[in-house]
Structure formats: C-alpha cells, structure tokens
Design an enzyme around this catalytic site. Structure first.
Site, short mmCIF file in Angstrom:
data_model
loop_
_atom_site.label_atom_id
_atom_site.label_comp_id
_atom_site.label_asym_id
_atom_site.label_seq_id
_atom_site.Cartn_x
_atom_site.Cartn_y
_atom_site.Cartn_z
N CYS A 202 39.57 149.30 79.77
CA CYS A 202 39.17 148.54 78.42
C CYS A 202 39.15 149.42 77.14
O CYS A 202 40.19 150.33 77.44
CB CYS A 202 37.79 148.03 78.68
N HIS B 134 34.69 165.17 94.41
CA HIS B 134 33.31 165.25 94.40
C HIS B 134 32.38 163.89 94.76
O HIS B 134 31.55 163.80 95.14
CB HIS B 134 32.75 165.87 93.29
#
Ligand code: RB5
Length: 148
Positions: free
Chosen positions: A65, A98
């Site tokens: 976006c 992670h």
C-alpha cells in the site's frame, strides 16, 4: 516459489514491478490486484491475500500500500498470518529469520523500487531461524493467555 500478491492504489506500481520481477525470477505469482490507479480500500485486498495464506493455498504473500502499514495491520488480523512491515533489506532478512514472517508488507510511496525488490529476494532466500526464534513464533501463533 508460489506467492500471492495484492496492493491498493498507493502500492499498485510497486506491486506490478514485483509481479514482473518475481515472474522473471521463476516464481509463480497470483496477482489479486488492484489493477490501475482507481482508489480502493486496502483492507479488502489485505484480507483476500491473507486468507489464501491462512488457508494454506499459498505459503507466502506480499502486500503493498502507500506505506505498508495499513496492509500489515489488516493482514495480521487473519489467523496464522505473521505479516512484517519492512522498509529495509535488513528488516526483511530478520522478518524471515526471527519472525518466520509468511507475509511481507511494503510501502509503494515510502520504499524505493530497488530496495523493495532486494528486500523481497532476501526475505524469500533467508531460512527461518530455529530454537529460540521458533519458540517465540510458536508463542505468537498460540496468542495471549486469558490472564494477560
Ligand atoms: C491510501 O491513500 C493509503 O492510506 C494506503 O495506501 C496506505 O498507505 C495505508 O496504510
């Protein structure tokens, strides 16, 4: 790699570029739109793409976006989605390693095309980290306990 991708009007140009580059790189990309510059509502596109990932129809998804923020907020409402809003290549690497991010959100108005493309490639290539990272991701997927 099979991927789903979606954008609103603020991200459509970057989305179209990523569709082209991902295709050239041999990935199978399902483009859910938007197509063109007419104003649309980013949650509609985020939910459509995120539900495909959530249902296991595709393993990974990309959302674009204007900033990447709205798309990531919306996508993270969908079960099983870990959507990382990233602005740098390093963040994309860490989102894979992670956070085991299964969706990436980028800002078409805030991140330049080459950084975005590099971020996508690094995210796709970086293996998920094990042990402590998996333990933490499992906690995210389980959600907060009632007492929290
Ligand atoms: C649309 O103008 C804009 O709000 C949207 O693309 C996005 O940046 C929202 O987070």
């Amino acid at each position: 790699m099979k991927l789903v991708i979606a954008a609103d009007h603020g991200g459509v140009e970057l989305k179209d570029l990523l569709v082209k580059r991902l295709g050239e790189a041999g990935h199978e990309v399902e483009d859910l739109g938007t197509h063109g510059s007419d104003s649309v509502d980013y949650p509609d596109f985020a939910f459509k793409a995120a539900r495909k990932v959530s249902r296991g129809e595709v393993p990974l998804g990309i959302l674009v976006c204007g900033t990447g923020i709205g798309m990531s907020i919306a996508a993270n409402k969908v079960r099983k989605i870990r959507c990382a809003h990233v602005c740098t290549v390093e963040q994309a690497k860490l989102a894979a390693e992670h956070n085991h991010a299964n969706m990436l959100a980028l800002g078409g108005r805030t991140t330049d095309e080459e950084t975005a493309w590099e971020a996508v490639q690094v995210w796709l290539q970086t293996p998920k980290g094990g042990d402590r990272h998996k333990r933490r991701v499992d906690k995210i997927d389980a959600g907060p306990s009632d007492s929290e």
